[in-house]
Design an enzyme around this catalytic site. Sequence first.
Site, PDB file in Angstrom:
ATOM      1  N   LYS A 112       0.817  -1.219   0.000  1.00  0.00           N
ATOM      2  CA  LYS A 112       0.000   0.000   0.000  1.00  0.00           C
ATOM      3  C   LYS A 112       0.852   1.271   0.000  1.00  0.00           C
ATOM      4  O   LYS A 112       0.400   2.313  -0.452  1.00  0.00           O
ATOM      5  CB  LYS A 112      -0.968  -0.033   1.168  1.00  0.00           C
ATOM      6  CG  LYS A 112      -1.992  -1.152   0.936  1.00  0.00           C
ATOM      7  CD  LYS A 112      -3.091  -1.206   1.916  1.00  0.00           C
ATOM      8  CE  LYS A 112      -4.179  -2.169   1.477  1.00  0.00           C
ATOM      9  NZ  LYS A 112      -3.782  -3.598   1.515  1.00  0.00           N
TER      10      LYS A 112
HETATM   11  C1  LIG Z   1      -4.453  -4.658   0.942  1.00  0.00           C
HETATM   12  C2  LIG Z   1      -3.686  -5.935   0.819  1.00  0.00           C
HETATM   13  C3  LIG Z   1      -4.046  -6.943  -0.111  1.00  0.00           C
HETATM   14  C4  LIG Z   1      -5.277  -6.846  -0.991  1.00  0.00           C
HETATM   15  O1  LIG Z   1      -5.175  -5.853  -1.979  1.00  0.00           O
HETATM   16  P1  LIG Z   1      -6.487  -5.300  -2.730  1.00  0.00           P
HETATM   17  O2  LIG Z   1      -6.014  -4.173  -3.562  1.00  0.00           O
HETATM   18  O3  LIG Z   1      -7.421  -4.858  -1.623  1.00  0.00           O
HETATM   19  O4  LIG Z   1      -7.058  -6.429  -3.523  1.00  0.00           O
HETATM   20  C5  LIG Z   1      -3.233  -8.071  -0.211  1.00  0.00           C
HETATM   21  N1  LIG Z   1      -2.160  -8.223   0.585  1.00  0.00           N
HETATM   22  C6  LIG Z   1      -1.793  -7.290   1.498  1.00  0.00           C
HETATM   23  C7  LIG Z   1      -0.599  -7.531   2.347  1.00  0.00           C
HETATM   24  C8  LIG Z   1      -2.532  -6.110   1.655  1.00  0.00           C
HETATM   25  O5  LIG Z   1      -2.150  -5.196   2.568  1.00  0.00           O
END
Ligand SMILES: *Cc1c(COP(=O)(O)O)cnc(C)c1O
Length: 465
Positions: A112
């Site tokens: 993120k």
């Molecule tokens: C947010 C997240 C996901 C999922 O991603 P999306 O964009 O919501 O599909 C997968 N793995 C981790 C570690 C995350 O923080």
Amino acid sequence: MRYISTRGQADTLGFQAATLAGLASDGGLYVPEAWPTLTMAEIEALAGLSYAETAVHILKPFVGDALDEADLRALCEAAYGRFSHAAVTPLVQLDHRHFLLELFHGPTLAFKDVALQMLGLLFERFLSKGDQHLTIVGATSGDTGSAAIEAVANRAHIDIFMLHPKGRVSDVQRRQMTTVLAPNVHNIAIEGDFDEAQALVKRMFGDRDFAGRFQLSAVNSINWARLAAQIVYYFYAAVRLGAPHRSVAFSVPTGNFGDVFAGYVAKQMGLPIERLIVATNVNDILHRALSAGDYSTGTVTPTHTPSMDIQVSSNFERLLFDLHGRDAGALEAAMRGFEGDRRMSLPQALRTRAAADFASARVDHAGMVDAMRWAHASGQVIDPHTAIGLAAARASDLPADVPVVTLATAHPAKFGDAVEAAIGVRAPLPERIAGLMEKEERCAVLPATFEAITGYVAERARPRA
Ligand SMILES: *Cc1c(COP(=O)(O)O)cnc(C)c1O
């Protein structure tokens, strides 16, 4: 570039306004009016560029005239200069065809950061032109909260209020939020669970009086700018594996469908992606939808991959919009039905269209553990979310000459207990957060009531200019 709402009723906006708004006023999500495309020669020319320079080329058509190229370059260099690996998102080879794309070298150790570091700078840049203030409110069950806080700490025009359920996030996750002592950062532990936190945030956005007093904004992946920033690493990785002269497949650990949707956009832009594998844990609404047309919510089962424990994937609406031939009226009717019944069935014609781009797989606990052990035998310690993606990648039946890249979405140290349970090894906390457990924390504890939360925010946020 103009942005339209998937529900067709909200104003069409430019990049700046769409970024600051987050959700469209008709309840839909913003998408570009048309997908920009790169020629074969333009994709070839990405070879050899740094990550930040690749980002400039990919983001330019989406940003349009909201920023000139020199400004955009300065933002990309600042955002990706905070990553601890010189490649920003390095590729790691596991065997003759499987690769990991490490997206966790940012400040909070999950993918993120790649989008939120950019979003924080975009917010600040757009706000500094006027005397506006932004009040970001969000609820987090872990990764989004810390990445958003890191991205906006100390930014002059932004206040952030992040709610988390008291006692229900890991110590590392909590400390990554509460040890940021910047004056514009407000952590609130609510005496309730994540669903209550999220419901409180939604109510703040929907409350006319409250939303009228403060310019509220969202940092979850409904925000288009966040998705745009995630398109970049699909190009960066594929070009390193031979694109545009060779197709590549990606396996994506999926929750809210934001990350994998960015891959879909990359393909619409001309990147030869053989297939996008939507990897889910046992909370498998997306796998059921893509494989059997059954998009219906159930109850969430807690797993070792909390960032994928979801009921409804908000970004799936963006794909449904395209699958409906971009007919906003048809999409709006389908979404209204879904919001009423908590279920929707995808007709065969839509599934066939989706199958050209997507495959899907559901991976249970044993499958996840297997993938962690297999990667460990190849010398890599991976986190549980990445393991779900890798298990799906290994189970896929793609042509043998197509390289398969699994997105490594979190650093294994972030989920140390689950990693140790699976492979008997504990990943050490990286240098950049090594002192985390000794730092001072600051966090308010409030009851999970609308009055308590809005009262707290109203005393500290700056009203609309
Ligand atoms: C947010 C997240 C996901 C999922 O991603 P999306 O964009 O919501 O599909 C997968 N793995 C981790 C570690 C995350 O923080």
